[in-house]
Design an enzyme around this catalytic site. Structure first.
Site, short mmCIF file in Angstrom:
data_model
loop_
_atom_site.label_atom_id
_atom_site.label_comp_id
_atom_site.label_asym_id
_atom_site.label_seq_id
_atom_site.Cartn_x
_atom_site.Cartn_y
_atom_site.Cartn_z
N THR A 48 0.84 -1.24 0.01
CA THR A 48 0.01 0.06 -0.01
C THR A 48 0.80 1.37 -0.10
O THR A 48 0.45 2.33 -0.37
CB THR A 48 -0.97 -0.04 1.20
OG1 THR A 48 -1.66 -1.43 1.30
CG2 THR A 48 -1.96 1.04 1.31
N TYR A 52 4.73 -12.62 5.21
CA TYR A 52 3.38 -11.98 4.31
C TYR A 52 3.32 -12.96 3.04
O TYR A 52 4.10 -12.79 2.10
CB TYR A 52 3.96 -10.48 3.90
CG TYR A 52 2.94 -9.96 3.23
CD1 TYR A 52 1.67 -10.16 3.14
CD2 TYR A 52 3.23 -8.75 2.31
CE1 TYR A 52 0.78 -9.39 2.50
CE2 TYR A 52 2.30 -8.01 1.83
CZ TYR A 52 1.14 -8.25 1.91
OH TYR A 52 0.10 -7.52 1.10
N LYS A 62 1.05 -12.37 8.04
CA LYS A 62 0.08 -11.57 7.26
C LYS A 62 -0.58 -12.43 6.21
O LYS A 62 0.36 -12.72 5.19
CB LYS A 62 0.54 -10.20 6.96
CG LYS A 62 -0.46 -9.55 6.07
CD LYS A 62 0.02 -8.08 5.60
CE LYS A 62 -1.15 -7.30 4.80
NZ LYS A 62 -0.52 -6.06 4.11
N ILE A 105 -3.55 -6.10 9.10
CA ILE A 105 -2.68 -5.06 8.66
C ILE A 105 -3.51 -4.68 7.46
O ILE A 105 -3.85 -5.47 6.26
CB ILE A 105 -1.42 -5.67 8.04
CG1 ILE A 105 -0.57 -6.06 9.25
CG2 ILE A 105 -0.53 -4.48 7.32
CD1 ILE A 105 0.99 -6.74 9.11
#
Length: 291
Positions: free
Chosen positions: A45, A131, A159, A202
């Site tokens: 992001t 992740y 994540k 997250i």
């Protein structure tokens, strides 16, 4: 330490294409006021793929300097040496943990995945969160690899953004004895993941509605599912709007529309379409965060 709602921060840019230091500080203050439990700079992001190494370090430094909540810095790469370099800098800067995406494009075999993460974990003594986001990396980390990495002392969580609730359940089932934290990597699946034993998210949406996302997560963690469901359904239309186009295209526009620091997108990302901007603005107005 790593639970609750933690925004994957956008990276605001100035008109001359530099990191907007003051804007980033304002955005961090905004999400902190909204009750987030941590912040995550330099993730997907945050347009990490188009940040130079120096800019990557600058964003992390700014976050550490001004944040009042734990900082989990994105330090992953498809180059193990570069990921190690980013992780060492983040540790030296004083972050509380790092987020390591599985190597993208290379598509390493299981042995390569294990070697990649273990090399970084052995070299830098800092809490690390894996992740898994196959829609970005082209590869879904196997459960057995995740379970083995969960046994590494400073690999403390994941994540999970595969979109596969059955897989998340399997990870939780097989890591319960390892003090391993599972965080949602998809805003819309946060509530069901917490119901299975996940500890938070997250989040993209927490950049814009940190109070509502934090409220939902905190209620769910306390077992107040009536409140959590109410908030989940209240923000669900905005979450869908934030993914009408590739993240972070919509969330950067949303930030601009609600008065946060944003700036342009770096190529190859292009601005949101007029039609999708109108849909996004409509959801922001419904939530009362945009006039």
């Amino acid at each position: 330490m790593f639970e609750g709602a933690m925004p994957a921060l956008i990276t605001p840019f100035t008109k001359d294409d530099r990191i907007d230091r003051e804007g980033l500080q304002r955005n961090i203050a905004f999400v902190e006021e909204g009750g987030v439990s941590g912040i995550v700079p330099c993730g997907t992001t945050g347009e990490s793929a188009t940040l130079s190494a120096a800019e990557h370090e600058e964003v992390i430094d700014i976050a550490v300097e001004c944040s009042k909540v734990p900082v989990i810095a994105g330090t992953g790469s498809n180059n193990t040496g570069e990921a190690l370099q980013f992780t060492k800098h983040a540790a030296d800067a004083g972050v509380d943990g790092v987020l390591l995406i599985s190597p993208y494009y290379n598509k390493p075999n299981p042995a390569g995945l294990l070697a990649h993460f273990k090399k970084i974990a052995e070299a830098v003594d800092i809490p690390m969160i894996l992740y898994n986001v196959p829609s970005r990396t082209g590869q879904d980390m196997p459960v057995d690899v995740i379970v083995e990495l969960a046994k590494v002392e400073n690999i403390v969580g994941i994540k999970e953004a595969s979109g596969n609730a059955a897989k998340v359940s399997q990870i939780l089932e097989n890591t319960m004895d390892d003090d391993f934290v599972v965080l949602s990597g998809e805003d819309g699946l946060t509530l069901p993941i917490i119901s299975m034993g996940g500890r938070g998210v997250i989040s993209v949406a927490a950049n814009i509605v940190p109070d509502k996302m934090s409220g939902m997560v905190n209620a769910a963690l306390k077992g107040d599912y009536e409140t959590a469901r109410k908030l989940h359904f209240e923000i669900a239309p905005l979450i869908r709007a934030l993914f009408l186009e590739t993240n972070p295209i919509p969330v950067k526009k949303a930030a601009e529309l609600v008065g946060l620091a944003s700036g342009h997108l770096r190529l190859p990302l292009a601005p949101i379409s007029d039609a999708n901007q109108a849909k996004l603005a409509n959801e922001l107005r419904k939530l009362g965060v945009m006039e």
